[in-house]
Write a protein that holds these residues in place. Sequence first.
Motif, short mmCIF file in Angstrom:
data_model
loop_
_atom_site.label_atom_id
_atom_site.label_comp_id
_atom_site.label_asym_id
_atom_site.label_seq_id
_atom_site.Cartn_x
_atom_site.Cartn_y
_atom_site.Cartn_z
N PRO A 23 -1.65 96.16 74.96
CA PRO A 23 -2.33 94.72 74.60
C PRO A 23 -3.78 94.92 74.77
O PRO A 23 -4.70 94.32 74.18
N ASP A 24 -4.11 95.54 76.16
CA ASP A 24 -5.66 95.42 76.56
C ASP A 24 -6.45 96.52 75.70
O ASP A 24 -7.50 96.59 75.87
N GLY A 26 -6.33 96.09 72.28
CA GLY A 26 -6.11 95.61 70.83
C GLY A 26 -7.38 95.32 70.21
O GLY A 26 -8.50 95.78 70.49
N GLY A 27 -7.41 94.29 69.28
CA GLY A 27 -8.24 93.83 68.56
C GLY A 27 -9.69 93.43 69.09
O GLY A 27 -10.70 93.63 68.59
N GLN A 28 -9.80 93.21 70.51
CA GLN A 28 -10.68 92.57 71.18
C GLN A 28 -11.75 94.05 71.39
O GLN A 28 -12.90 93.95 71.17
N LYS A 90 -5.00 93.97 82.51
CA LYS A 90 -6.41 92.98 82.75
C LYS A 90 -5.68 91.91 83.64
O LYS A 90 -6.56 91.21 84.37
N GLU A 91 -4.53 91.39 83.81
CA GLU A 91 -4.17 90.62 84.82
C GLU A 91 -4.21 91.02 86.03
O GLU A 91 -4.11 90.11 86.94
N HIS A 143 -11.77 85.18 72.50
CA HIS A 143 -10.61 85.84 71.76
C HIS A 143 -9.41 85.42 71.98
O HIS A 143 -8.61 85.13 71.06
N SER A 144 -8.84 84.98 73.16
CA SER A 144 -7.46 84.36 73.37
C SER A 144 -7.63 83.68 74.49
O SER A 144 -7.96 84.30 75.77
N LYS A 149 -1.74 80.61 75.33
CA LYS A 149 -0.60 81.55 75.93
C LYS A 149 0.42 80.86 76.79
O LYS A 149 1.62 81.01 76.59
N ARG A 172 -7.26 82.55 85.59
CA ARG A 172 -7.58 82.72 83.90
C ARG A 172 -8.26 81.58 83.56
O ARG A 172 -9.40 81.45 83.19
N LYS A 263 4.99 87.89 69.81
CA LYS A 263 4.12 86.91 69.13
C LYS A 263 3.82 87.33 67.62
O LYS A 263 3.21 86.34 66.86
O1 F6P Z 1 -7.16 92.13 71.42
C1 F6P Z 1 -7.08 91.11 71.24
C2 F6P Z 1 -6.59 90.21 72.29
O2 F6P Z 1 -6.72 88.67 72.01
C3 F6P Z 1 -7.56 90.32 73.64
O3 F6P Z 1 -8.48 89.61 73.54
C4 F6P Z 1 -6.38 90.33 74.72
O4 F6P Z 1 -6.50 91.63 75.61
C5 F6P Z 1 -5.01 90.54 73.94
O5 F6P Z 1 -5.23 90.46 72.79
C6 F6P Z 1 -4.37 89.08 74.26
O6 F6P Z 1 -4.48 88.41 75.81
P1 F6P Z 1 -3.20 87.50 75.99
O7 F6P Z 1 -2.10 87.66 75.65
O8 F6P Z 1 -3.64 87.85 77.62
O9 F6P Z 1 -3.90 86.32 75.72
#
Ligand code: F6P
Length: 471
Positions: A23-24, A26-28, A90-91, A143-144, A149, A172, A263
């Motif tokens: 996940p770290d 990903g799209g970001q 990232k956490e 981004h998210s 979440k 966060r 998700k």
């Molecule tokens: O890559 C897209 C993204 O939204 C990133 O910004 C982040 O690493 C991850 O996916 C989502 O993170 P989280 O599940 O912690 O919101």
Amino acid sequence: MRVAFLNPQGNFDPADSFLTEHPDFGGQLVYVKEVSLALARMGVQVDIFTRQIDDPDWPGLASPIDAYNQCGDSLRIVRIPFGGTRFLEKEKLWPHLPSFVDGIRKFYGADVPDYLTAHYADGGYSAALLQHATGLGFTFTGHSLGAQKLDKLGMTETNFPEWEKRFHFAQRIDAERLAMQRADTIITSTGQERREQYGHTLYQGAVDPGDDGRFRVIAPGVNSTIFTDLLHDEDKASHDILETRCGDYDGPFVIVSSRLDAKKNIGGVVEAWTGSAELNRTAYLALFVRGLDDPFNELGRLPAAEQEVLRPILERIDAAGLRDRVRFFNIQSQRDLAAAYRFFARRGSVFALTSFYEPFGLAPIEAAACGLAVVATRNGGPSEIFDDGSAVLVDPEDATSIAAGLADALARADDLGIRGKHRVLSRYTWDQTAREYLLTMEDNLARERPLLPVAPLDAEDRIRAYLNARN
Ligand code: F6P
């Protein structure tokens, strides 16, 4: 103009070695890389700051400076050592971010860049610290956001301690609130993201989503040299392989190529497809699972969380007796992905992304750019991107809605393919995204913005009060 991107999580390398593997990654990362590349093409000097990782499981991320081959010196990947040498999710980065910021300050010395752009809560927090130390202004792209979440995970007062231990929501959300308060501009991909995400109770007092002066909606784009419907020379080899994998079947597919993340609701597409005899007679199902050629026999090779997502999908396919109508494709790179999209578009196939919520939806615009008809979730960005009817929008919570959407898109795949492609190329390219970023940064540099006083770091109390009020 010299710009620094702050992106502590994940990492970048010229070969995009690990994109979507975690996940770290990903799209970001695609977003930051593509905006940086487009800015560099416009003559901006760009540095992407990220973490140095010297870990045999994540090779290629150890050198302090790296570059994308096509950009020479105008775009540097700068890896700052902090939090040890091994990969950290990232956490787990929170306590180490002040060292990240110290490393950036040491790297520049007195020769600081003109402006900063911060990504995700960890980048936003780092930018706020750097601003405090240097006075540099920054934009914040979330981004998210943590509040959404936390909602999606179904956090309650009872499970709060457990989720908090794992995800560090208090840190966060404090970081996000700080970044929202201190950024010159908050950048969102859609107006909906601005209204819905930044309007969450947990951000009250940090930002007002109705304040036009604080926000700019800048849509991400597609890499239109990779994601195009024009056949590439190297397509032949991958198309031959795909052809062989399809065997005698030469009809359309329903294509799912999301990360194995709950998700993303891949199970919703599979439920819709297995549950409709008409649908699974009309089209086979293609599941792109990176890293596995034969998931029925190799499931155990995936990380546990991904197995949890894929196992019920495989069971459902088996229970429906439809194994022979499903193909798995182990697609390794963005170029192979685009080649596969072109192959399937020529068969009148449909790309499906039915996430429970999709903040923007880069994947459907990449598929549309390659000429595929798109079925997308109506929750989030896709409803704004495709508000001209160039894709079919469905309710991700309802398998009947998904099935009806897939059938509709299959019936008019050629027309949707053409309309979706035009929509994307006219609005969603990285050059347009980067131009908007540049304008935003130039505007901000040209005006004085007094720094607002910083509110206390009280997210934990806020989360508790929010959960209590919801009961
Ligand atoms: O890559 C897209 C993204 O939204 C990133 O910004 C982040 O690493 C991850 O996916 C989502 O993170 P989280 O599940 O912690 O919101």
